[in-house]
Enzyme design. Structure first.
Site, PDB file in Angstrom:
ATOM      1  CG  ASP A  68      -2.063   0.963   1.114  1.00  5.51           C
ATOM      2  OD1 ASP A  68      -3.218   0.521   1.078  1.00  5.51           O
ATOM      3  OD2 ASP A  68      -1.799   2.196   1.060  1.00  5.51           O
ATOM      4  CB  ILE A  69       1.052   4.085  -2.393  1.00  6.87           C
ATOM      5  CG1 ILE A  69       2.212   4.903  -2.924  1.00  6.87           C
ATOM      6  CG2 ILE A  69      -0.206   4.915  -2.280  1.00  6.87           C
ATOM      7  CD1 ILE A  69       3.353   4.099  -3.449  1.00  6.87           C
ATOM      8  CG  ASN A  79     -12.561  -0.780   3.584  1.00  2.00           C
ATOM      9  OD1 ASN A  79     -13.042  -1.042   4.682  1.00  2.00           O
ATOM     10  ND2 ASN A  79     -11.365  -0.232   3.451  1.00  2.00           N
ATOM     11  CD  GLN A 111     -14.621  -1.347  -2.890  1.00  2.00           C
ATOM     12  OE1 GLN A 111     -15.839  -1.497  -2.858  1.00  2.00           O
ATOM     13  NE2 GLN A 111     -13.834  -2.087  -3.644  1.00  2.00           N
ATOM     14  CG  HIS A 115      -8.384  -3.257  -2.402  1.00  2.00           C
ATOM     15  ND1 HIS A 115      -9.351  -2.580  -3.117  1.00  2.00           N
ATOM     16  CD2 HIS A 115      -8.169  -2.526  -1.287  1.00  2.00           C
ATOM     17  CE1 HIS A 115      -9.689  -1.483  -2.474  1.00  2.00           C
ATOM     18  NE2 HIS A 115      -9.013  -1.425  -1.352  1.00  2.00           N
ATOM     19  CG  HIS A 161      -6.771  -2.917   3.124  1.00  3.13           C
ATOM     20  ND1 HIS A 161      -6.054  -1.748   2.963  1.00  3.13           N
ATOM     21  CD2 HIS A 161      -7.958  -2.721   2.491  1.00  3.13           C
ATOM     22  CE1 HIS A 161      -6.788  -0.884   2.277  1.00  3.13           C
ATOM     23  NE2 HIS A 161      -7.936  -1.438   1.976  1.00  3.13           N
TER      24      HIS A 161
HETATM   25  P1  AMP Z   1      -9.919   1.173   0.223  1.00  2.89           P
HETATM   26  O1  AMP Z   1     -10.456   2.289   1.065  1.00  2.89           O
HETATM   27  O2  AMP Z   1     -10.103  -0.175   0.850  1.00  2.89           O
HETATM   28  O3  AMP Z   1     -10.417   1.247  -1.207  1.00  2.89           O
HETATM   29  O4  AMP Z   1      -8.338   1.372   0.203  1.00  2.89           O
HETATM   30  C1  AMP Z   1      -7.604   1.757  -0.916  1.00  2.89           C
HETATM   31  C2  AMP Z   1      -6.140   1.654  -0.555  1.00  2.89           C
HETATM   32  O5  AMP Z   1      -5.380   1.747  -1.749  1.00  2.89           O
HETATM   33  C3  AMP Z   1      -5.631   2.742   0.395  1.00  2.89           C
HETATM   34  O6  AMP Z   1      -5.062   2.150   1.555  1.00  2.89           O
HETATM   35  C4  AMP Z   1      -4.583   3.490  -0.449  1.00  2.89           C
HETATM   36  O7  AMP Z   1      -3.485   3.934   0.307  1.00  2.89           O
HETATM   37  C5  AMP Z   1      -4.184   2.427  -1.460  1.00  2.89           C
HETATM   38  N1  AMP Z   1      -3.646   2.953  -2.721  1.00  2.89           N
HETATM   39  C6  AMP Z   1      -4.164   3.956  -3.484  1.00  2.89           C
HETATM   40  N2  AMP Z   1      -3.416   4.151  -4.576  1.00  2.89           N
HETATM   41  C7  AMP Z   1      -2.406   3.231  -4.513  1.00  2.89           C
HETATM   42  C8  AMP Z   1      -1.285   2.934  -5.356  1.00  2.89           C
HETATM   43  N3  AMP Z   1      -1.062   3.610  -6.507  1.00  2.89           N
HETATM   44  N4  AMP Z   1      -0.442   1.964  -4.979  1.00  2.89           N
HETATM   45  C9  AMP Z   1      -0.655   1.278  -3.830  1.00  2.89           C
HETATM   46  N5  AMP Z   1      -1.689   1.505  -3.005  1.00  2.89           N
HETATM   47  C10 AMP Z   1      -2.554   2.482  -3.337  1.00  2.89           C
END
Ligand code: AMP
Ligand code: ZN
Length: 119
Positions: A29-30, A85, A90, A96, A98
């Protein structure tokens, strides 16, 4: 396709990928909540839990076990939380899972540093 996770799995944008096969991609996760925060993402664009099939869910959870073992071995967290989520909570509308390690004491490392430990 404007989906950011589809762009990652199509290599249109970079990621810290630690595992990949025909069905799944696993990257860091970024914006990690804790050191080693990892996402398991199916390569097909399933929107959420209601959209994804049971076989892919099983493969994701099976891979989660491997990744948790890797994280336990390399990062020594006190525990690991799995989160997925759906709906308005979400942010990215591509299913995805986590994997979020938790630590009693933690010195935050960069995503690149964690990548070098886990890869
Ligand atoms: P969600 O709220 O479950 O959709 O979480 C989305 C997750 O994706 C968050 O924890 C973000 O930090 C992560 N995220 C968004 N863009 C990227 C990316 N380019 N590379 C890796 N993780 C990302
Ligand atoms: Zn997608």
């Amino acid at each position: 396709m404007s989906c950011i996770f589809c762009k990652i799995l199509n290599k249109e944008i970079p990621s810290y990928t630690i595992y990949e096969d025909d069905l799944l991609i696993v990257f860091l996760d970024i914006n990690p909540k804790h050191n080693g925060h990892t996402l398991i993402v199916p390569k097909n664009h399933y929107k959420d839990l209601y959209d994804i099939d049971s076989y892919t869910l099983y493969k994701i959870m099976d891979k989660a076990k491997d990744i948790c073992n890797l994280i336990n071995d390399r990062l020594k967290p006190n525990g690991i939380t799995l989160v997925q989520n759906n709906g308005s909570v979400q942010d990215i509308k591509h299913y995805h899972l986590h994997i979020i390690p938790k630590y009693e004491k933690e010195t935050p490392l960069t995503v690149e540093e964690i990548y070098n430990i886990l890869k």
